[in-house]
Design an enzyme around this catalytic site. Sequence first.
Site, PDB file in Angstrom:
ATOM      1  CD  GLU A 168      30.910  40.475  39.153  1.00 19.56           C
ATOM      2  OE1 GLU A 168      31.476  40.960  40.155  1.00 19.56           O
ATOM      3  OE2 GLU A 168      31.329  40.637  37.993  1.00 19.56           O
ATOM      4  CG  HIS A 200      37.912  35.284  31.695  1.00 20.71           C
ATOM      5  ND1 HIS A 200      38.999  35.649  32.441  1.00 20.71           N
ATOM      6  CD2 HIS A 200      37.194  36.421  31.496  1.00 20.71           C
ATOM      7  CE1 HIS A 200      38.958  36.948  32.685  1.00 20.71           C
ATOM      8  NE2 HIS A 200      37.866  37.445  32.127  1.00 20.71           N
TER       9      HIS A 200
END
Lengths: 347, 327
Positions: free
Chosen positions: B60, B129
């Site tokens: 990321e 998540h």
Amino acid sequence: MATPKSDVEHETLSADLSTDKLVEWYSRMELMRRFENHAERYYQEGKIAGYHHIYSGQEAVAMGIFAHLGPDDHIITAYRDHGPALARGIDPKPAMAELWGKATGTSQGKGGSMHLASRKLHFWGGYAIVAAHLSLATGIALAEQYKGHDTVTVCMFGDGSTNNGYFHEALNLAKVWDLPILFVCENNLYGMWTPVGDVSAVSDVYKKACGYEIPAKQIDGMNVLHVYDEVAEAIDHIRAGNGPYFIEALTYRYRGHGAGDIEAYRTKDEVAEYKEKDPLVQLASYLADERDVDRSKLETLAKEAEGEINAAVEFARESEEPALETIWDNIFAAPFEDRGSVSKGRS
Amino acid sequence: MAEKTNLQAIHDTLWAAMKEDERVLIMGEDVGAKGGVFRVTADFLEEFGEERVVDTPLAELAIVGVGIGMAANGLLPVCEIQFADFIHPAFDQIVSEAARIRYRSNNHWSCPMVIRAPYGGGIHGALYHSQSIEAFFAHVPGLKVLAPSTPYDTAGLLYSAIHDPDPVIFLEHKKLYRLVKGEVPDKLFKLPIGKGEIKREGRDLTIFAYGLMLHQALEAAERVAADGIEVEVLDPRSLTPLDEELLLDSVKKTSKLLIIYEDNEFGGYGAEIAAIVADKAFMDLDAPIKRVAGPMVPAMPYNGPQQDWFMPSVDDIEDAIRELADF
């Protein structure tokens, strides 16, 4: 791909440069060195505040590499950025004024020592988060590739940068996408106050690039002619569309990591040993011995550089502080709604 | 106009924006051949090619860092963080570089990028998540943080975000991707960033909510309407910049404020909303400002009942409305 042998042609490339050109380099390197002398002096006098990192000793690296670049090429570097800024052609006046935090500085006093930049010169500036700019360099180069530009992006960083994730993610992607990027590690033996080998699995940091199959070599970063000659091959490789290249320039910082460093981690003998190989002295000797340049001419050039830096200091001293209200400038493209108020809370 | 889900609205807006302007490109983990984990970018690779639909490694900080470099160098990248929970490695790049490059360079460079981040819970995603991340980024000057909740708002704000000259964190609630449908214009259109909307008019109290919580608040408001409690539901759409005027006007009208967010309560985005109203509309209030928010546990557990307990429910919101209405 470790340490490809230098192309014989390149080894003598600097020999073909005109004496005038090399004399220009000498002047520029004197300018870089004297800028730092004054920066230190005014830091000690309290005119320059905060944190600054002196480039003295490393001049040959920026000078020798940037000499290969054209105006469209890009440069991004770390926080030891005064020397690279001047090597790229940033005027010492706004550079010095930025150190003094003045309105006439390169970013009107917002950035200070570690963030000298010039968009016009494609000098993206110094970046103060260790290795964070390697990701940006990757993006800059990817944009250049996307736009079909035939440029090189030079990304400079210290040995300390090579031990964190930014470094590895950037090298990986540069190779995956075959980006036109020259990674330049200025290995000055210490990441802040820690010797390279104490915290890096390999002290020869160019070997880290080999894991990504990026051609890499370690060069003598104390001699500007060597730097110029050795880097020529890398620049050719990139311009030919062959993807990234990695240079580890062995160099040395004469001053500590930053202002106020008591340098307990190294000996005076070590510093003296490197000063024997001083990049300015080496170039001066070459010019005098091999190019028949009169020593007195070099002294005159050095004095001129000193005069230019003195003028920069006067410029910085006499410049105005930025108006307090400019703290609100350029947070976003549109004027900030609260602009004009200097109260720390909402209006 | 056509009826679309939030997900279709994002897909179609990105598609049209890329068709319109070659500077727009997307990058992220499996956005290309796979079409994204939520299929937001399905078929983009075939249409636009790998130069404009860039599959990245699972890294990321590189996705965002590279995006910043591209944006500052003249392109309009839309970076996808696969799940908002994964954004933290890129936190440094977003805060230290994207948000500051215009400021530190005194306007010489800027960073017109969009970072899309699917966030939020209620989908059994467990601890990595399910989370909400808006408070981290709403805190940072130099960033814009958008959290649209309907297909229309999503389409209009995404197009505005792509052409905004500054970095935008674009939050997409995962549970709303296919849950909500609404009319969306066929052509690209912009909604102003920084403007909220009253999604339901009412006189008795104001609810401030976004994302899944907005839809739950609307449902709770419908329930209590049967008993004559008229709730005004304010959707900020843009968390920063905030439509402060809309917020204060609504509170001045209803004199009561209930803030709903699924992020952990302490130091959450709603805390700032409470502080603003306490500061600027204190004399208009007839009751304490109340919040319904996630508990102070480290993350949303996987276990079904525990997850449901973590998420503010329609029942929770209904209870809070009745309590505040009675105050």
